[in-house]
Motif scaffolding. Structure first.
Motif, short mmCIF file in Angstrom:
data_model
loop_
_atom_site.label_atom_id
_atom_site.label_comp_id
_atom_site.label_asym_id
_atom_site.label_seq_id
_atom_site.Cartn_x
_atom_site.Cartn_y
_atom_site.Cartn_z
N ALA A 186 0.83 -1.21 0.00
CA ALA A 186 0.00 0.00 0.00
C ALA A 186 0.86 1.26 0.00
O ALA A 186 0.49 2.26 -0.63
N GLU A 187 1.98 1.21 0.68
CA GLU A 187 2.89 2.36 0.70
C GLU A 187 3.48 2.60 -0.68
O GLU A 187 3.56 3.75 -1.15
N GLU A 246 3.06 -0.58 13.27
CA GLU A 246 4.47 -0.23 13.18
C GLU A 246 4.74 0.64 11.96
O GLU A 246 4.09 0.49 10.93
N GLU A 247 5.70 1.53 12.06
CA GLU A 247 6.01 2.40 10.93
C GLU A 247 6.90 1.71 9.91
O GLU A 247 6.88 2.05 8.72
N GLU A 248 7.71 0.74 10.36
CA GLU A 248 8.61 0.02 9.47
C GLU A 248 8.62 -1.46 9.85
O GLU A 248 8.29 -1.82 10.98
N LEU A 303 14.47 -3.60 5.52
CA LEU A 303 13.54 -2.76 6.26
C LEU A 303 12.79 -1.86 5.30
O LEU A 303 13.39 -1.16 4.49
N HIS A 304 11.45 -1.91 5.38
CA HIS A 304 10.61 -1.13 4.48
C HIS A 304 9.64 -0.27 5.28
O HIS A 304 9.16 -0.68 6.34
N ARG A 305 9.35 0.88 4.75
CA ARG A 305 8.35 1.75 5.35
C ARG A 305 6.96 1.20 5.06
O ARG A 305 6.70 0.67 3.99
N LEU A 306 6.05 1.33 6.04
CA LEU A 306 4.70 0.78 5.91
C LEU A 306 3.66 1.89 5.89
O LEU A 306 3.77 2.88 6.62
N ALA A 307 2.65 1.71 5.08
CA ALA A 307 1.55 2.66 5.01
C ALA A 307 0.67 2.52 6.25
O ALA A 307 0.57 1.44 6.83
#
Length: 354
Positions: free
Chosen positions: A104-105, A125-127, A138-142
């Motif tokens: 989604a991000e 969680e943000e990541e 490590l990935h950023r999450l929507a």
């Protein structure tokens, strides 16, 4: 991936869905999914689940606007979905939820989650580490809307309550570590009761720092070993260890743990930081200074365990026991949580008593 073909009747979106992301609400999977099909009437919707929860979306499995995908270890198949997906709906455990939020991000689309575990890991969680093409990073999450379906979550409600008890223990651990000069105190646990909505709301707003407690590491190890109630068992074992340590733990001043042997026995990499003689002496003095207050609090935790066991049993399919069970993982916990309170106990030589 499976294309599907039956229309879904439109209904009003339940509270918390129509206004977009960053929502937390209680509904059934069916009602919340129907609301999204109505909301995105002209677009495609991705329905993603782990193998155990695919049936949750079977009522939508024939819609020509749905793209269905069962996700396992690797999230790469998710990114093979065609362009034009308007929203992603994901049901399952932490791995599926974080993969959906990563997608989604990247696609910049709304995301609705149906967690299958009352810990709600993966929902806020943000990541997160995501495996893509066999490589983890490590990935950023929507942000996402989180739908709590009682039928889906009730089987793990007792363990969810136990995980909040572990979070309280993490707060206790954080204050003890701060007293030993090993970090800062952790936030307090939100108030909660032994009810479905209370446990879920507390889990959703639980500060991330509390999930860093070594109790959660112990629970993960116990779960790996096949323990059916890992959070409760970790709480029973660790609360007993903390109480014994503060009540009567005496540093063994002439004993040095065999750190290499311990790591080998635990099946863990050697990552211990051995305290200097000065650090050791300071910790010993600190223990005597803080012993009374922490021992009192730990004893109160022990006294409350019978009541907590009754509450968890009332939320579970089977009653839980106050027995600690196999303590192998507890004995070697410092090898997996090198900055936890158990590492202090190990350094004092108190985890090598036979």
């Amino acid at each position: 991936m499976q294309l599907i073909s039956a229309s879904v009747p439109k209904r009003n979106a339940p509270p918390g869905v129509a206004n977009g992301q960053n929502e937390f609400f209680f509904s059934t999977v069916r009602e919340a999914a129907e609301a999204q099909f109505s909301r995105f009437a002209g677009g495609k919707l991705a329905l993603v689940s782990d193998p155990e929860r695919f049936a949750l979306f079977r009522g939508f499995a024939l819609s020509p606007r749905a793209l269905s995908l069962i996700l396992e270890e690797d999230a790469l198949p998710l990114f093979s979905l065609p362009e034009g997906v308007s929203c992603i709906l994901a049901a399952g455990g932490e791995r599926v939820l974080t993969a959906a939020r990563c997608f989604a991000e990247v696609r910049r689309i709304p995301c609705v989650l149906f967690p299958a575990d009352t810990s709600l890991r993966g929902t806020s969680e943000e990541e997160a580490y995501i495996t893509l093409g066999g490589k983890g990073a490590l990935h950023r999450l929507a942000p996402a809307s989180v739908c709590c379906d009682k039928a889906l979550l009730m089987p793990t409600l007792g363990e969810g309550y136990a995980s909040l008890l572990l979070a309280r223990l993490a707060c206790f651990e954080g204050r003890a570590l701060a007293a030993f000069g090993m970090g800062e105190p952790r936030p307090e646990v939100p108030a909660f009761e032994a009810t479905f909505e209370s446990v879920l709301r507390a889990a959703y707003v639980l500060p991330a720092a509390l999930r860093e407690g070594e109790g959660f590491t112990l629970a993960a190890l116990l779960q790996k070993d096949g323990e059916k109630t890992p959070h409760w068992r970790a709480y029973v074992q660790l609360s007993a260890l903390y109480a014994a340590f503060f009540e009567k733990g005496m540093p063994r001043r002439t004993f040095v743990p065999d750190y290499a042997r311990r790591a080998l026995s635990a099946g863990a990499p050697l990552c211990a930081r051995v305290p200097s003689p000065e650090e050791y002496a300071l910790r010993a003095l600190t223990l005597e200074r803080i012993r009374s207050s922490f021992a009192k609090e730990a004893k109160e935790l022990l006294m409350a365990r019978k009541r907590q066991a009754e509450r968890i049993s009332s939320l579970s399919a089977a009653p839980v026991s106050l027995r600690g069970g196999n303590t192998f993982r507890l004995r070697y916990l410092p090898e997996f949580a090198p900055r936890g309170l158990s590492s202090v106990i190990r350094d004092f030589g108190l985890l090598d008593l036979d």
